[in-house]
Design an enzyme around this catalytic site. Structure first.
Site, PDB file in Angstrom:
ATOM      1  N   PRO A  66       0.779  -1.252   0.000  1.00  0.00           N
ATOM      2  CA  PRO A  66       0.000   0.000   0.000  1.00  0.00           C
ATOM      3  C   PRO A  66       0.805   1.294   0.000  1.00  0.00           C
ATOM      4  O   PRO A  66       0.404   2.275  -0.623  1.00  0.00           O
ATOM      5  CB  PRO A  66      -0.831  -0.106   1.287  1.00  0.00           C
ATOM      6  CG  PRO A  66      -0.866  -1.558   1.616  1.00  0.00           C
ATOM      7  CD  PRO A  66       0.444  -2.104   1.149  1.00  0.00           C
ATOM      8  N   LYS A 173       5.603   7.368 -12.726  1.00  0.00           N
ATOM      9  CA  LYS A 173       4.213   7.063 -12.355  1.00  0.00           C
ATOM     10  C   LYS A 173       3.518   8.299 -11.803  1.00  0.00           C
ATOM     11  O   LYS A 173       2.354   8.585 -12.145  1.00  0.00           O
ATOM     12  CB  LYS A 173       4.197   5.928 -11.320  1.00  0.00           C
ATOM     13  CG  LYS A 173       2.817   5.589 -10.729  1.00  0.00           C
ATOM     14  CD  LYS A 173       1.875   5.003 -11.758  1.00  0.00           C
ATOM     15  CE  LYS A 173       0.497   4.710 -11.178  1.00  0.00           C
ATOM     16  NZ  LYS A 173       0.475   3.548 -10.278  1.00  0.00           N
TER      17      LYS A 173
END
Length: 299
Positions: A66, A173
């Site tokens: 996460p 990203k």
């Protein structure tokens, strides 16, 4: 074929792991959610009781976790995997995290002679399930050469990019998802503007796709309900890619911009818009639901 340890079987990690099995690799998986592990066991994976157990004997370790703190906790320190695995192990972290942590883990791995790459992905759950993800890779050229055949089991060969050294994948990203947020909001505003003046969103979408305003949101992920089949906007904005995740990624993008001395005004405005939308209880919905926030601003 490789012996792979896969750590983290969430909405993205589970389908990615399944595709590695389909590609012929042997897989050992670990996740805190037992049901996620059981689903992969049914596909032929072995289940480990810990990350260290999964990594034991693996040629390749892939993590999909996460946040940066989870990646650092998994790999760094006396109890981290870097201290336990052989130096010929290839480590690929596909999580979307801060670039600083990716660099930290990459530098620690390099000091030990271990190939590490940050390999965040783009494409969402549908691409994860379909094996068509894009990978943005940060690490050495040698690590990239080793990684590419593995990544091709989860993504399209033409969408696997070597962005640079460790951390570069995370920077790429962040830049990509910031731009995605900006053009999704812009697309929503353009469609709302046309609709307010009586234009059919279907027709306006076709006009813009054939014109200079064309973009990915129009081509693949139209935010206006019932303009395009099979997208979240035509299914009450069921994700997809959640607003919560877009807010997270925009936060990372703002960190990257600030650390590079870039005043990313559009990125900051996108962050403010998505944060406001999230605050109205839309966090679990698809990020294209920002159309509703845009429409609400005009009354």
């Amino acid at each position: 074929m490789a012996a792979i340890a896969f750590l983290g079987l969430g909405n993205m990690g589970g389908p990615m792991a399944k595709n590695l099995l389909a590609a012929g690799h042997s897989l050992t998986v670990f996740d805190l959610v037992e049901a996620a592990c059981a689903a992969l066991e049914a596909e032929g994976a072995a289940i480990a009781a810990s990350a260290a157990e999964a990594a034991a004997g693996a040629d390749v370790i892939i993590s999909m976790l996460p946040a940066g703190k989870h990646v650092a906790g998994t790999f760094l320190g006396e109890d981290g995997l870097l201290a336990k695995v052989p130096t010929d192990t290839l480590i690929l972290d596909a999580s979307t995290i801060d670039a600083a942590t990716a660099r930290q883990v990459g530098e620690a791995a390099a000091e030990l002679g271990i190939d590490f790459m940050d390999t965040p992905v783009s494409g969402g759950v549908a691409a994860a399930a379909g094996g068509t993800l894009a990978f943005m890779c940060g690490g050495s050229a040698g690590a990239f050469d080793r990684a590419k055949p593995i990544l091709e089991g989860m993504g399209s060969a033409e969408k696997i990019f070597h962005a640079g050294s460790a951390g570069a994948g995370q920077v790429a990203k962040a830049a990509n998802n910031m731009l995605l947020a900006v053009h999704m909001i812009g697309t929503s505003e353009a469609l709302a503007m046309g609709h307010a003046h009586g234009l059919d969103p279907v027709v306006l979408s076709e006009i813009m796709k054939a014109s200079s305003g064309n973009n990915w949101s129009l081509q693949v992920y139209n935010p206006w309900p019932d303009v395009m089949e099979g997208v979240p906007s035509s299914n009450n904005y069921q994700p997809g890619f959640m607003v919560d995740l877009m807010v997270k990624d925009l936060g990372l993008a703002c960190e990257v911009a600030e650390s590079g001395g870039v005043d990313n005004q559009m990125g900051k405005q996108a962050m403010a818009a998505y944060s406001a939308h999230q605050g109205e209880g839309n966090g679990p919905r698809d990020f294209s639901s920002i159309l509703e926030w845009v429409k609400a601003q005009t009354g």
